[in-house]
Design a protein around this motif. Structure first.
Motif, PDB file in Angstrom:
ATOM      1  N   ALA A 235      41.618  47.378  41.536  1.00 41.93           N
ATOM      2  CA  ALA A 235      42.313  48.027  42.639  1.00 41.93           C
ATOM      3  C   ALA A 235      41.671  47.641  43.964  1.00 41.93           C
ATOM      4  O   ALA A 235      40.483  47.300  44.033  1.00 41.93           O
ATOM      5  CB  ALA A 235      42.293  49.542  42.475  1.00 41.93           C
TER       6      ALA A 235
ATOM      7  N   ALA B 277      39.984  54.987  39.648  1.00 42.63           N
ATOM      8  CA  ALA B 277      39.778  53.605  40.069  1.00 42.63           C
ATOM      9  C   ALA B 277      38.999  53.519  41.366  1.00 42.63           C
ATOM     10  O   ALA B 277      38.404  52.489  41.672  1.00 42.63           O
ATOM     11  CB  ALA B 277      41.122  52.895  40.235  1.00 42.63           C
ATOM     12  N   THR B 278      38.981  54.598  42.141  1.00 38.30           N
ATOM     13  CA  THR B 278      38.283  54.596  43.423  1.00 38.30           C
ATOM     14  C   THR B 278      36.955  55.322  43.370  1.00 38.30           C
ATOM     15  O   THR B 278      36.227  55.342  44.354  1.00 38.30           O
ATOM     16  CB  THR B 278      39.159  55.275  44.489  1.00 38.30           C
TER      17      THR B 278
ATOM     18  N   HIS C  96      43.080  62.099  49.878  1.00 36.86           N
ATOM     19  CA  HIS C  96      41.736  61.521  49.911  1.00 36.86           C
ATOM     20  C   HIS C  96      40.716  62.552  50.383  1.00 36.86           C
ATOM     21  O   HIS C  96      39.609  62.648  49.830  1.00 36.86           O
ATOM     22  CB  HIS C  96      41.734  60.307  50.838  1.00 36.86           C
TER      23      HIS C  96
ATOM     24  N   THR D 155      40.106  48.882  46.963  1.00 33.50           N
ATOM     25  CA  THR D 155      39.449  50.143  47.314  1.00 33.50           C
ATOM     26  C   THR D 155      38.766  50.106  48.669  1.00 33.50           C
ATOM     27  O   THR D 155      38.205  51.115  49.092  1.00 33.50           O
ATOM     28  CB  THR D 155      38.405  50.500  46.243  1.00 33.50           C
ATOM     29  N   ASP D 156      38.808  48.971  49.355  1.00 34.65           N
ATOM     30  CA  ASP D 156      38.153  48.849  50.655  1.00 34.65           C
ATOM     31  C   ASP D 156      39.090  48.130  51.610  1.00 34.65           C
ATOM     32  O   ASP D 156      39.844  47.235  51.203  1.00 34.65           O
ATOM     33  CB  ASP D 156      36.834  48.084  50.529  1.00 34.65           C
TER      34      ASP D 156
ATOM     35  N   ALA E 198      43.868  52.021  46.881  1.00 31.65           N
ATOM     36  CA  ALA E 198      43.337  53.366  47.052  1.00 31.65           C
ATOM     37  C   ALA E 198      44.110  54.103  48.137  1.00 31.65           C
ATOM     38  O   ALA E 198      44.541  53.501  49.130  1.00 31.65           O
ATOM     39  CB  ALA E 198      41.855  53.307  47.404  1.00 31.65           C
TER      40      ALA E 198
ATOM     41  N   SER F  18      37.425  47.133  39.543  1.00 27.27           N
ATOM     42  CA  SER F  18      38.334  48.052  38.858  1.00 27.27           C
ATOM     43  C   SER F  18      39.767  47.548  38.835  1.00 27.27           C
ATOM     44  O   SER F  18      40.630  48.163  38.211  1.00 27.27           O
ATOM     45  CB  SER F  18      38.295  49.425  39.537  1.00 27.27           C
TER      46      SER F  18
ATOM     47  N   ALA G  62      46.671  53.655  43.543  1.00 21.66           N
ATOM     48  CA  ALA G  62      45.626  53.589  42.524  1.00 21.66           C
ATOM     49  C   ALA G  62      45.323  54.974  41.981  1.00 21.66           C
ATOM     50  O   ALA G  62      45.452  55.987  42.680  1.00 21.66           O
ATOM     51  CB  ALA G  62      44.361  52.964  43.104  1.00 21.66           C
TER      52      ALA G  62
END
Length: 642
Positions: free
Chosen positions: A66, A100-101, A194, A68-69, A9, A64, A96
């Protein structure tokens, strides 16, 4: 970029880079290049990469696929998580996609792998901004019988601030150029993207992610990278953010979140042709194009890792839709009756447990909705696809340009790897038709496009019915995907009955028996010299080169013409040809690039990136509009290329 690593992400990458000290940031680009070619170990969904003798970075992607964290990326060194290893590995991962996020939307049960968005979404949920009601006129009646007019509200304060931040990050990248736009400027752009996503600016966020991917491809010199694509993405991002920062109320500037597959009900679709797909990223497969009874385009795709070998084999692979009793070759010449269909925004048919598909008899190109594909003149069909204003959503414009076009042509000659043909107009001589170029849709030697073009080039006077895709960057050019015989003439193809009157140029190979005898072809007037290309001969290439150099080389590279005093004569050449506006924009860009200010002590101060970005954007928008107008002109008149 390491394709074996999972996507990450944007905010995770940005946070990792921001946590580094200035000393470690200087080493970041070199570390990313090193880890981009380092072997990767994958075990039960966990990806590990060695960063030294006793250091290892572990990535644990979410559902997903990806990262993401921030907690899903762990390094074993003592400086973690603010270490160079972790930031460099995350920087070597692909970026990503936005979906996906995001949180998974409510889905319709029964779709295997096709999450279908729930219906009934409010307008503000789809566009990221609310809609406002116009104030009622005192003279108008109010109540149940009154009509309320809705007007789009402008962007919110948060959206304006996010757009301004994204503009600033993009302007800094533009001033730096590809060589200096390393991991740190990219991280700032990802952070701004973002923030734009949180503010609901979906179109700007998508453009920013494309710019970052383009920068990475340019710096890594990837085979699939095109400088023109990167220039277009930077232009789109700057144009969108500057309009949003000015509180432009156009909802298209905000964009919509990427939607998953949605219910499509029952459909009856007819096969038109197959298109082989070979991607620079190692993917290969086939896309079968379909048309419904009401003339809408759909497709069934089968693209997976495998490259050219898979593209060849996928042409006869089983269609992953319904009962699985049909392959792509049969679907391209047959049809389907689909119930419980799921559709993507670009018309792809999804496969799932709730989808039922029954094969039906196919149609020839001379009957039903397929015959309607060839009923419109090329000028009208192309005009709809090329018409675009500055604020148009680029995704919709790209989808419109890629929609296939049908036409009847007569071959008149060859020029290099291109065929020259004229449009057949009923009741008029062949010489009155629009002269166009035909270029292979894919020149890969493992496909049949090039061999079929050689066969066709040896048959001037041959009549063809063509299904192809418009090339929006070339003068009057089509990329044929399939050909067939023209009705009511002997000077046309003679295909086998089981081909249903069409040959897929990427898969089917034309042989001598498929052509009429030489005596059946009427003579055609020779063209003499190769027709000129107005776009290639127009002096706007001088402005195009300057715009591209600004992206590839940065501000310093653009400033060189100003210091040389227009030694190459770019301004004079543009003015002589009537492109005075282009000359003024080119001069303004070079002057702004070379602008230097000094502080009270006489030291050179940092140049204003905003003014430079505005000058570049003006030149880029003018260039795009001018080139599009030149291309449109070649589709209007029959003698535009002669």
């Amino acid at each position: 970029m390491n394709a074996e690593l999972p996507p990450v992400a944007p905010d995770v990458v940005a946070a990792a880079v921001e946590s580094l000290t200035s000393r470690l940031r200087k080493k970041l680009d070199a570390a990313i290049e090193s880890y981009a070619v380092t072997p990767v170990t994958a075990d039960d969904g966990v990806v590990r990469i060695r960063c030294g003798e006793d250091t290892e970075v572990t990535l644990t992607p979410g559902p997903s696929g990806a990262v993401t964290d921030a907690g899903q990326a762990v390094c074993s060194c003592l400086l973690a998580p603010r270490c160079l290893h972790r930031a460099a590995v995350l920087g070597a991962c692909p970026v990503a996609e936005a979906d996906a996020t995001a949180e998974p939307p409510a889905a319709v049960a029964g779709a295997e792998g096709d999450a279908v968005s729930a219906e009934g979404t409010a307008p503000e949920a789809a566009t990221g901004q609310p809609t406002a009601l116009a104030a009622p006129d005192p003279a108008e009646p109010t109540g149940l019988g009154a009509t309320q007019v809705t007007t789009p509200a402008g962007p919110t304060d948060a959206q304006v601030a996010a757009a301004a931040a994204l503009w600033a990050a993009t302007a800094a990248v533009l001033a730096a150029g590809v060589p200096a736009a390393g991991a740190v400027p990219q991280a700032e752009l990802l952070r701004a993207a973002h923030t734009a996503r949180l503010a609901g600016l979906h179109r700007a966020e998508a453009a920013a992610l494309r710019v970052v991917r383009g920068l990475r491809g340019a710096r890594a010199r990837q085979d699939g990278h095109r400088l023109a694509d990167l220039v277009g993405n930077v232009r789109e991002l700057l144009l969108t953010t500057t309009l949003l920062a000015a509180a432009d109320p156009d909802p298209a500037l905000v964009g919509t979140a990427r939607r998953s597959y949605r219910p499509g009900g029952s459909l009856r679709v007819h096969g038109v042709c197959r298109e082989p797909v070979i991607a620079a990223t190692g993917y290969g497969g086939v896309v079968t194009h379909l048309v419904s009874d009401d003339g809408r385009w759909f497709s069934v795709a089968d693209v997976k890792p495998g490259g050219p070998a898979r593209a060849r084999g996928a042409g006869t692979a089983t269609v992953a839709l319904g009962s699985g009793s049909l392959d792509h070759a049969q679907l391209g010449r047959g049809g389907l009756l689909v119930s419980g269909a799921t559709l993507s925004p670009d018309g792809r048919l999804g496969s799932g447990k709730g989808v039922r598909a029954t094969p039906v008899a196919g149609l020839s190109w001379t009957s039903g909705p397929l015959a309607a594909l060839f009923a419109r003149p090329l000028t009208q069909a192309v005009a709809e696809r090329l018409t675009r204003t500055a604020g148009t959503d680029p995704d919709r414009s790209e989808q419109a340009v890629r929609e296939l076009i049908g036409c009847d042509l007569v071959l008149v000659g060859a020029a290099g790897d291109q065929l020259l043909a004229r449009e057949l107009i009923p009741g008029r001589p062949d010489a009155d038709g629009l002269l166009i170029r035909l270029t292979p849709a894919n020149g890969h030697p493992d496909l049949a496009h090039t061999a079929n073009f050689r066969r066709l080039a040896s048959r001037p006077g041959l009549r063809l019915r063509v299904i192809g895709r418009l090339d929006p960057d070339r003068a009057a050019t089509l990329r044929p995907l399939a050909v067939g015989p023209v009705p009511d003439t002997e000077a046309t193809l003679r295909l086998p009955a089981d081909w249903m009157g069409r040959a897929d140029l990427g898969y089917d190979r034309l042989e001598g028996v498929h052509f009429p005898p030489p005596g059946a072809l009427p003579p055609v007037e020779g063209l003499g010299d190769v027709p000129p290309d107005p776009l290639a001969e127009a002096p706007v290439w001088r402005l195009r080169r300057l715009v591209e150099v600004a992206v590839s080389g940065g501000r310093r590279a653009v400033a060189e013409p100003a210091r040389a005093g227009d030694r190459n004569g770019n301004r004079a050449a543009l003015c002589r040809s009537g492109f005075r506006t282009a000359a003024d924009l080119a001069t303004a860009l070079t002057v702004e690039a070379d602008r230097r200010t000094r502080d009270v002590f006489g030291r050179t101060a940092e140049a204003d990136p905003d003014a430079y970005a505005r000058a570049w954007l003006a030149a880029a928008v003018y260039l795009t509009s001018t080139e599009r107008a030149l291309i449109q002109a070649t589709w209007v008149t029959g003698d535009s290329l002669t």
